[in-house]
Enzyme design. Structure first.
Site, PDB file in Angstrom:
ATOM      1  N   TYR A 124      43.356  44.173  49.335  1.00 46.31           N
ATOM      2  CA  TYR A 124      44.680  43.579  49.410  1.00 46.31           C
ATOM      3  C   TYR A 124      45.662  44.415  48.587  1.00 46.31           C
ATOM      4  CZ  TYR A 124      48.577  40.517  49.553  1.00 46.31           C
ATOM      5  OH  TYR A 124      49.833  40.031  49.784  1.00 46.31           O
ATOM      6  N   GLN A 186      47.705  34.036  53.612  1.00 44.16           N
ATOM      7  CA  GLN A 186      47.178  34.182  54.979  1.00 44.16           C
ATOM      8  C   GLN A 186      46.301  35.438  55.122  1.00 44.16           C
ATOM      9  OE1 GLN A 186      50.358  33.990  54.005  1.00 44.16           O
ATOM     10  NE2 GLN A 186      51.731  35.325  55.159  1.00 44.16           N
ATOM     11  N   ASN A 209      50.042  38.164  43.674  1.00 44.20           N
ATOM     12  CA  ASN A 209      50.779  37.153  42.921  1.00 44.20           C
ATOM     13  C   ASN A 209      49.944  35.875  42.817  1.00 44.20           C
ATOM     14  OD1 ASN A 209      50.868  35.993  45.435  1.00 44.20           O
ATOM     15  ND2 ASN A 209      52.996  36.557  45.828  1.00 44.20           N
ATOM     16  N   SER A 233      49.205  41.333  33.705  1.00 46.38           N
ATOM     17  CA  SER A 233      48.764  42.587  33.105  1.00 46.38           C
ATOM     18  C   SER A 233      49.058  42.603  31.608  1.00 46.38           C
ATOM     19  CB  SER A 233      49.468  43.734  33.808  1.00 46.38           C
ATOM     20  OG  SER A 233      48.789  44.934  33.592  1.00 46.38           O
ATOM     21  N   GLN A 255      53.839  48.704  30.146  1.00 43.08           N
ATOM     22  CA  GLN A 255      53.185  47.455  30.511  1.00 43.08           C
ATOM     23  C   GLN A 255      54.215  46.370  30.749  1.00 43.08           C
ATOM     24  OE1 GLN A 255      50.061  47.728  31.107  1.00 43.08           O
ATOM     25  NE2 GLN A 255      50.345  45.737  32.047  1.00 43.08           N
ATOM     26  N   HIS A 258      55.964  45.644  34.169  1.00 48.58           N
ATOM     27  CA  HIS A 258      55.251  45.055  35.310  1.00 48.58           C
ATOM     28  C   HIS A 258      55.805  43.685  35.680  1.00 48.58           C
ATOM     29  CE1 HIS A 258      52.233  47.799  36.646  1.00 48.58           C
ATOM     30  NE2 HIS A 258      51.770  48.009  35.437  1.00 48.58           N
ATOM     31  N   GLU A 322      43.033  44.126  28.597  1.00 44.61           N
ATOM     32  CA  GLU A 322      42.852  44.877  29.845  1.00 44.61           C
ATOM     33  C   GLU A 322      42.968  46.381  29.550  1.00 44.61           C
ATOM     34  OE1 GLU A 322      46.124  44.440  32.496  1.00 44.61           O
ATOM     35  OE2 GLU A 322      45.042  45.259  34.235  1.00 44.61           O
ATOM     36  N   HIS A 323      44.068  46.753  28.903  1.00 46.23           N
ATOM     37  CA  HIS A 323      44.268  48.149  28.496  1.00 46.23           C
ATOM     38  C   HIS A 323      44.316  48.207  26.979  1.00 46.23           C
ATOM     39  CE1 HIS A 323      46.509  47.762  32.396  1.00 46.23           C
ATOM     40  NE2 HIS A 323      45.835  48.856  32.680  1.00 46.23           N
ATOM     41  N   ASP A 356      46.518  54.562  35.099  1.00 41.95           N
ATOM     42  CA  ASP A 356      47.078  53.838  36.243  1.00 41.95           C
ATOM     43  C   ASP A 356      47.087  54.702  37.496  1.00 41.95           C
ATOM     44  OD1 ASP A 356      47.530  51.514  34.905  1.00 41.95           O
ATOM     45  OD2 ASP A 356      49.595  51.999  34.348  1.00 41.95           O
ATOM     46  N   GLU A 410       3.661  25.596  36.593  1.00 40.35           N
ATOM     47  CA  GLU A 410       4.914  25.093  37.177  1.00 40.35           C
ATOM     48  C   GLU A 410       4.622  24.160  38.360  1.00 40.35           C
ATOM     49  OE1 GLU A 410       7.696  28.290  37.953  1.00 40.35           O
ATOM     50  OE2 GLU A 410       8.146  28.528  35.819  1.00 40.35           O
ATOM     51  N   HIS A 415       2.540  28.993  45.469  1.00 36.88           N
ATOM     52  CA  HIS A 415       2.804  30.258  44.781  1.00 36.88           C
ATOM     53  C   HIS A 415       1.498  30.844  44.250  1.00 36.88           C
ATOM     54  CE1 HIS A 415       6.978  29.031  44.971  1.00 36.88           C
ATOM     55  NE2 HIS A 415       7.374  30.149  44.381  1.00 36.88           N
TER      56      HIS A 415
END
Lengths: 431, 431
Positions: A124, A186, A209, A233, A255, A258, A322-323, A356, A410, A415
């Site tokens: 995506y 969608q 988003n 981010s 950063q 963003h 994250e960074h 990046d 068990e 088994h």
């Protein structure tokens, strides 16, 4: 940016806490749209695109010559840059293949793992004012290297019903031939369940988003794998007295631009740097196209000044950024103590934007503290490991009793019996 | 077992389709219980244990000497078996560590990954009539090998408020010292969010019934990582004319005895084997303690007889079995064509129960077709990979323009500027 000098444990915890994102309402919407898309298929996708993206599209899947024609319009300079980045990204992700190691866990018992491609993957790529073609490389190249057989790319169309030339070109470079001009909830539902035109996939990757995130959460629970949970981010910069205030400010801003929900944190043990960075932030911010967004993000952000390196490391591990940029004289001293982070940028000449785009590492990384348990996207993410075992008659004779005893304990008779019938046959053969 | 001889594509698809599991009602229950547990903490856990497990417990966390005393009651024979299994499991999972490979993607640009432990993990071990202590080894040993710092084991108490001795002993062998006598939904919520006595963890592992599964789905969406989506256990056996009907029947039954919803499928290109296996199934089934469950599972199961090896492989890849047994003369010929499976058992002397207990591979595996996108539990599952990059001044001078061009094309000025300020500083130094 807010400043905290020698903050208490309580103050540190508070300022490192991420905002809680509530998505229950969105999940309701996802479930409703899923019902409709399962029922009406492609027509529903076209309708939602008209409603949400305000553009009427006639076909969902782009023809190859159409992709080629759009890609052709990219400037030679950008084409070259994309090729260079692709080369580095490919090189690093190719190095992540694992060799098969056959292990004899006991005489006659051989165990091993093999890394195999996830066959069908969906990527995506968000649209918007500045389509992130770099993400096409970050997802498409590892998918190719892994050997994924079907790669579907979904991205919302612009007002002309088209996609960005740079996305088309990056897709070509990554060998992606199936581009679907659908975005939002969608797109995620279409890739998870399939429609007439969109094949269903085994795993969905990519940023998005809050709508896309909610849709990935819904389908990820029981329909198809997803790369990781998403969140805004974030970057943490650790700086000592050797750091350059202008570099730090630039990294924080890259950063912050963003979005207004981006998280930006500076941690230092060198008090004079706070004023110097603040000054640079003001100067550099004024020159940015996205200065309003970046300014909003900075207002929620913080600079922490602590007593020593040990404290900086502790805060970095508590935050699990994250960074993480380590802008210190000896970045290795700190890096070796980092237990949680998505991607780490070492030293003064390694800006986050290198990762990046072009250093070779992946920029799809765990946010929101998920770096404690998730890796960023890498070759593993496009593969799974199958385990194998091969036991010889002798091997089974040596391990058989262990299995029988455990299975009996068990209360799993069958088994146990699966071993017993084999051992009986072997001993009757020996007679 | 139903039989299909030379089935059509349509018939194959139908018989390989897994039952759809609806869990929306259970998710409602999870959300309600979560609210209560977040509010009342330990007291809520004790109340739910009284309600669902029908036992009043006073303390939630077992003392170390209590674990030791219970573990001591395990028979020497079972202790020995658990030790042998543990040795093999440890050996295989230790071999899964990855070495750090520093890659120079371009001159002056170094990229690498490091595998780091997930710090806090929660292991769920179901209770019931036959507590699965083997799962304690399968989750606890890789957690230890990965270096997880906090390992919490939750398991429901029996009617005496205690846990099974074998679970206590396996926990000792795996070095687990924190055992919480709570099961079900309440255990998963406690580990995801933490209470006074139960620490919150970063990732939850382990099998469970539909309640546990629903709880893992809910917390997995936005609170803490989970190992994988769960579903009923399943085995597919591929058999040619070299296969032993008694072995096949035993393997099918060892899956069927797990529960009436277990999936059991035989695929062969050798028609006479169908009658022979059916006969063995009848004979062996009669001797099993869990014959009612096993019989139910067999009634929903199928034997497929197809024309050749190629077709068998196609069906195996279509199904993506949790356990795939290749009971043929040359199992490698088939194994090399398998693209989706959890764990593969090669040849006539490798029963599935070997992997369940003692060969060394993990028995926590993707069911329900998730083998298309998920690995079974392995060392990766208890670790994450952090990426690092270190760029020298020279490296940035060579890659800088690429980053600037790409950032500009994405309209991210600050990303571009993070490179520009550094390049400017470098060129002014050179003058």
């Amino acid at each position: 940016m807010r400043r905290l000098i020698n903050p208490t444990t309580q103050e540190i915890s508070e300022c490192l806490t991420r905002p809680v994102l509530e998505s229950n309402d969105l999940k309701e919407l996802v479930v409703q749209m899923r019902k409709d898309i399962l029922f009406r298929g492609d027509i529903a996708l076209i309708d939602y695109t008209a409603r949400f993206d305000r553009v009427n599209i006639r076909t969902l899947v782009m023809e190859e010559d159409e992709i080629e024609a759009i890609a052709e319009t990219v400037s030679p300079e950008l084409k070259q840059a994309i090729q260079t980045a692709a080369k580095n990204i490919s090189r690093f992700h190719e190095s992540q293949r694992i060799d098969v190691k056959k292990i004899e866990t006991a005489p006659g018992i051989l165990c091993w793992q093999e890394q195999k491609a996830i066959e069908k993957v969906g990527l995506y790529i968000p649209g918007g004012t500045a389509p992130l073609f770099s993400t096409v490389l970050m997802l498409g190249l590892p998918a190719q290297i892994a050997g994924c057989k079907e790669i579907v790319l979904c991205t919302p169309p612009n007002q002309e019903g088209e996609i960005s030339p740079a996305i088309a070109y990056a897709a070509q470079i990554a060998g992606i031939t199936k581009i679907v001009t659908v975005g939002g909830i969608q797109a995620i539902i279409a890739m998870a369940y399939g429609t007439e035109s969109v094949p269903s996939v085994d795993k969905i990757f990519g940023p998005g988003n809050q709508y896309v995130t909610a849709a990935k959460q819904v389908v990820g629970a029981d329909q198809c794998a997803i790369d990781m949970p998403a969140g805004p981010s974030e970057v943490m910069v650790i700086a000592d007295k050797s750091a350059y205030p202008a570099f730090i400010a630039a990294d924080l801003l890259s950063q912050a631009e963003h979005g207004s929900d981006s998280q930006v944190i500076l941690v230092t043990d060198h008090p004079p740097i706070l004023d110097a960075v603040a000054e640079e932030l003001d100067r550099q911010l004024a020159l940015l196209g996205r200065k309003v967004l970046a300014n909003d993000a900075l207002e929620n952000s913080v600079m922490l000044c602590v007593s020593d390196q040990h404290k900086m490391i502790e805060i970095a591990n508590q935050y699990a950024a994250e960074h993480l940029i380590i802008a210190t004289e000896k970045p290795n001293d700190i890096a070796s103590e980092i237990r949680h982070a998505g991607s780490v940028f070492m030293g003064h000449y390694t800006p986050e934007s290198a990762g990046d785009y072009a250093s070779g590492t992946n920029h799809t990384l765990p946010t929101n503290g998920w770096a404690r348990s998730y890796s960023g996207v890498n070759l593993d993410a496009f593969t799974k490991k199958i385990t194998y075992q091969e036991i010889s008659a002798v091997g089974l004779q040596s391990i058989g009793n262990t299995i029988e005893v455990m299975a009996a304990a068990e209360s799993l008779d069958a088994h146990k019996n699966a071993v017993t019938v084999r051992l009986n046959q072997l001993s009757s053969n020996e007679i």
